[in-house]
Design a protein around this motif. Structure first.
Motif, PDB file in Angstrom:
ATOM      1  N   LYS A  81       0.819  -1.272  -0.162  1.00 37.72           N
ATOM      2  CA  LYS A  81       0.040  -0.227   0.037  1.00 37.72           C
ATOM      3  C   LYS A  81       1.348   1.214   0.100  1.00 37.72           C
ATOM      4  CE  LYS A  81      -3.933  -1.875   2.296  1.00 37.72           C
ATOM      5  NZ  LYS A  81      -4.832  -1.848   1.392  1.00 37.72           N
ATOM      6  N   GLY A  82       0.228   2.729  -0.937  1.00 36.56           N
ATOM      7  CA  GLY A  82       1.136   3.581  -0.769  1.00 36.56           C
ATOM      8  C   GLY A  82       2.189   3.418  -1.938  1.00 36.56           C
ATOM      9  N   ALA A  83       2.537   2.282  -2.602  1.00 28.73           N
ATOM     10  CA  ALA A  83       3.815   2.499  -3.637  1.00 28.73           C
ATOM     11  C   ALA A  83       2.791   1.537  -4.829  1.00 28.73           C
ATOM     12  CB  ALA A  83       4.804   0.968  -2.974  1.00 28.73           C
ATOM     13  N   GLY A  84       1.606   1.618  -4.941  1.00 28.37           N
ATOM     14  CA  GLY A  84       1.146   1.648  -6.296  1.00 28.37           C
ATOM     15  C   GLY A  84       1.318   2.604  -7.117  1.00 28.37           C
ATOM     16  N   PHE A  85       1.119   1.872  -8.042  1.00 35.69           N
ATOM     17  CA  PHE A  85       1.099   2.619  -9.887  1.00 35.69           C
ATOM     18  C   PHE A  85      -0.207   3.092 -10.370  1.00 35.69           C
ATOM     19  CE2 PHE A  85       5.402   1.594  -9.365  1.00 35.69           C
ATOM     20  CZ  PHE A  85       6.426   3.050  -9.237  1.00 35.69           C
ATOM     21  N   GLY A  86      -1.542   2.718  -9.579  1.00 32.33           N
ATOM     22  CA  GLY A  86      -3.138   2.681 -10.114  1.00 32.33           C
ATOM     23  C   GLY A  86      -2.959   1.872 -10.500  1.00 32.33           C
ATOM     24  N   LEU A  87      -4.167   1.036 -10.731  1.00 33.02           N
ATOM     25  CA  LEU A  87      -4.882  -0.191 -11.158  1.00 33.02           C
ATOM     26  C   LEU A  87      -3.746  -0.664 -12.632  1.00 33.02           C
ATOM     27  CD1 LEU A  87      -6.691  -2.363 -11.183  1.00 33.02           C
ATOM     28  CD2 LEU A  87      -8.307  -1.410 -12.406  1.00 33.02           C
ATOM     29  N   LEU A  88      -4.367   0.178 -13.220  1.00 33.86           N
ATOM     30  CA  LEU A  88      -3.523  -0.610 -14.673  1.00 33.86           C
ATOM     31  C   LEU A  88      -1.749  -0.555 -14.483  1.00 33.86           C
ATOM     32  CD1 LEU A  88      -5.151   1.572 -17.212  1.00 33.86           C
ATOM     33  CD2 LEU A  88      -5.548  -1.085 -16.763  1.00 33.86           C
ATOM     34  N   GLY A  89      -1.263   0.947 -13.304  1.00 37.68           N
ATOM     35  CA  GLY A  89       0.377   0.973 -13.669  1.00 37.68           C
ATOM     36  C   GLY A  89       0.147  -0.565 -13.143  1.00 37.68           C
ATOM     37  N   ASN A  90      -0.505  -0.826 -11.577  1.00 42.82           N
ATOM     38  CA  ASN A  90      -0.876  -1.873 -11.328  1.00 42.82           C
ATOM     39  C   ASN A  90      -0.397  -3.810 -11.536  1.00 42.82           C
ATOM     40  OD1 ASN A  90       0.226  -1.130  -8.995  1.00 42.82           O
ATOM     41  ND2 ASN A  90      -1.239  -1.050  -7.859  1.00 42.82           N
ATOM     42  N   ILE A  91      -0.843  -3.473 -12.571  1.00 41.83           N
ATOM     43  CA  ILE A  91      -1.170  -4.817 -13.593  1.00 41.83           C
ATOM     44  C   ILE A  91      -0.085  -5.028 -14.230  1.00 41.83           C
ATOM     45  CG2 ILE A  91      -2.510  -5.684 -15.281  1.00 41.83           C
ATOM     46  CD1 ILE A  91      -5.025  -4.764 -13.808  1.00 41.83           C
ATOM     47  N   VAL A  92       0.527  -3.928 -14.804  1.00 43.10           N
ATOM     48  CA  VAL A  92       1.871  -3.556 -15.654  1.00 43.10           C
ATOM     49  C   VAL A  92       2.868  -4.722 -14.895  1.00 43.10           C
ATOM     50  CG1 VAL A  92       3.534  -2.093 -17.002  1.00 43.10           C
ATOM     51  CG2 VAL A  92       0.770  -2.218 -17.352  1.00 43.10           C
ATOM     52  N   VAL A  93       3.240  -3.900 -14.328  1.00 40.21           N
ATOM     53  CA  VAL A  93       3.968  -4.000 -12.991  1.00 40.21           C
ATOM     54  C   VAL A  93       3.945  -5.625 -12.662  1.00 40.21           C
ATOM     55  CG1 VAL A  93       4.758  -4.210 -10.418  1.00 40.21           C
ATOM     56  CG2 VAL A  93       4.811  -1.986 -12.036  1.00 40.21           C
ATOM     57  N   GLY A  94       2.792  -6.677 -12.480  1.00 36.83           N
ATOM     58  CA  GLY A  94       2.539  -7.486 -12.402  1.00 36.83           C
ATOM     59  C   GLY A  94       3.237  -8.072 -13.795  1.00 36.83           C
ATOM     60  N   ILE A  95       2.651  -7.925 -14.617  1.00 36.87           N
ATOM     61  CA  ILE A  95       3.307  -8.592 -15.791  1.00 36.87           C
ATOM     62  C   ILE A  95       4.614  -9.189 -16.264  1.00 36.87           C
ATOM     63  CG2 ILE A  95       3.108  -8.585 -18.432  1.00 36.87           C
ATOM     64  CD1 ILE A  95       0.330  -7.569 -17.979  1.00 36.87           C
ATOM     65  N   VAL A  96       5.181  -7.896 -15.829  1.00 43.09           N
ATOM     66  CA  VAL A  96       7.127  -7.113 -15.829  1.00 43.09           C
ATOM     67  C   VAL A  96       6.965  -8.493 -14.163  1.00 43.09           C
ATOM     68  CG1 VAL A  96       8.629  -6.340 -14.913  1.00 43.09           C
ATOM     69  CG2 VAL A  96       6.939  -5.265 -16.598  1.00 43.09           C
ATOM     70  N   GLY A  97       6.561  -8.646 -13.552  1.00 44.43           N
ATOM     71  CA  GLY A  97       6.771  -9.341 -12.510  1.00 44.43           C
ATOM     72  C   GLY A  97       6.827 -10.311 -12.406  1.00 44.43           C
ATOM     73  N   ALA A  98       6.115 -11.193 -13.421  1.00 44.82           N
ATOM     74  CA  ALA A  98       5.361 -12.440 -13.285  1.00 44.82           C
ATOM     75  C   ALA A  98       6.512 -12.843 -14.541  1.00 44.82           C
ATOM     76  CB  ALA A  98       3.913 -12.783 -14.737  1.00 44.82           C
ATOM     77  N   VAL A  99       7.002 -11.964 -15.225  1.00 50.93           N
ATOM     78  CA  VAL A  99       7.787 -12.587 -16.368  1.00 50.93           C
ATOM     79  C   VAL A  99       8.789 -13.243 -15.451  1.00 50.93           C
ATOM     80  CG1 VAL A  99       9.378 -12.004 -18.848  1.00 50.93           C
ATOM     81  CG2 VAL A  99       7.180 -11.454 -18.418  1.00 50.93           C
ATOM     82  N   VAL A 100       9.501 -11.409 -14.720  1.00 52.60           N
ATOM     83  CA  VAL A 100      10.904 -11.734 -13.581  1.00 52.60           C
ATOM     84  C   VAL A 100      10.378 -12.715 -13.100  1.00 52.60           C
ATOM     85  CG1 VAL A 100      12.250 -10.646 -11.822  1.00 52.60           C
ATOM     86  CG2 VAL A 100      11.483  -9.484 -14.074  1.00 52.60           C
ATOM     87  N   ALA A 101       9.573 -13.412 -12.111  1.00 58.42           N
ATOM     88  CA  ALA A 101      10.055 -14.929 -10.658  1.00 58.42           C
ATOM     89  C   ALA A 101       9.639 -15.706 -11.707  1.00 58.42           C
ATOM     90  CB  ALA A 101       8.566 -14.057 -10.152  1.00 58.42           C
ATOM     91  N   GLY A 102       9.078 -15.501 -13.299  1.00 64.26           N
ATOM     92  CA  GLY A 102       8.478 -16.905 -14.287  1.00 64.26           C
ATOM     93  C   GLY A 102      10.441 -17.667 -14.472  1.00 64.26           C
ATOM     94  N   TRP A 103      10.865 -16.778 -14.666  1.00 60.56           N
ATOM     95  CA  TRP A 103      12.497 -16.848 -15.263  1.00 60.56           C
ATOM     96  C   TRP A 103      12.921 -17.294 -13.872  1.00 60.56           C
ATOM     97  CZ3 TRP A 103      16.881 -14.514 -15.091  1.00 60.56           C
ATOM     98  CH2 TRP A 103      18.230 -15.264 -15.606  1.00 60.56           C
ATOM     99  N   LEU A 104      13.109 -16.315 -13.124  1.00 63.47           N
ATOM    100  CA  LEU A 104      13.949 -16.019 -11.486  1.00 63.47           C
ATOM    101  C   LEU A 104      13.752 -17.377 -10.390  1.00 63.47           C
ATOM    102  CD1 LEU A 104      16.946 -14.859 -10.805  1.00 63.47           C
ATOM    103  CD2 LEU A 104      15.294 -13.192  -9.489  1.00 63.47           C
ATOM    104  N   LEU A 105      12.085 -17.235 -10.591  1.00 69.04           N
ATOM    105  CA  LEU A 105      12.287 -18.865  -9.210  1.00 69.04           C
ATOM    106  C   LEU A 105      12.967 -19.797  -9.480  1.00 69.04           C
ATOM    107  CD1 LEU A 105       9.490 -17.270  -7.407  1.00 69.04           C
ATOM    108  CD2 LEU A 105      11.704 -16.754  -6.310  1.00 69.04           C
ATOM    109  N   PRO A 106      12.602 -20.134 -11.271  1.00 68.15           N
ATOM    110  CA  PRO A 106      12.730 -22.127 -11.789  1.00 68.15           C
ATOM    111  C   PRO A 106      14.228 -21.747 -11.867  1.00 68.15           C
ATOM    112  CG  PRO A 106      10.815 -20.991 -12.824  1.00 68.15           C
ATOM    113  CD  PRO A 106      11.393 -19.798 -11.813  1.00 68.15           C
TER     114      PRO A 106
END
Length: 81
Positions: free
Chosen positions: A22-47
Motif C-alpha cells: 500500500k502507498g507504493a502503487g501506480f494505480g490499477l493499470l500501472g500495478n497490472i503492468v508491474v504485475g506482468i513484468v513481475g510475472a515474467v521476472v519471477a517466472g524466469w528467475l525463481l525456477p
C-alpha cells in the motif's frame, strides 16, 4: 506457460501486489503492468534458483505476485529518489 497466461497471471499478481504494498502503487493499470513484468521476472528467475512455490496456476500466481511485489517496491524506491 504461454504468453497469454502470463499476462492474465501477471494482471492478477499486479492487483495483489498493489493491495499488499500500500502507498507504493501506480494505480490499477500501472500495478497490472508491474504485475506482468513481475510475472515474467519471477517466472524466469525463481525456477533458475530452484524455488518452487505451489503447483499449477496457483503456484504461478504466487510466484508472479512475489515478482510483482519485488518490482513494485524497487520502482517505488526509484521513484522516491
Amino acid at each position: 506457460m504461454g504468453i497469454i497466461a502470463w499476462i492474465i497471471v501477471g494482471a492478477i499478481a499486479g492487483w495483489l501486489a498493489g493491495l499488499i504494498v500500500k502507498g507504493a502503487g501506480f494505480g490499477l493499470l500501472g500495478n497490472i503492468v508491474v504485475g506482468i513484468v513481475g510475472a515474467v521476472v519471477a517466472g524466469w528467475l525463481l525456477p533458475q534458483l530452484g524455488i518452487r512455490l505451489g503447483v499449477g496456476m496457483v503456484g504461478e500466481i504466487i510466484n508472479a505476485a512475489i515478482g510483482g511485489i519485488v518490482v513494485l517496491v524497487i520502482l517505488s524506491l526509484i521513484r522516491r529518489a
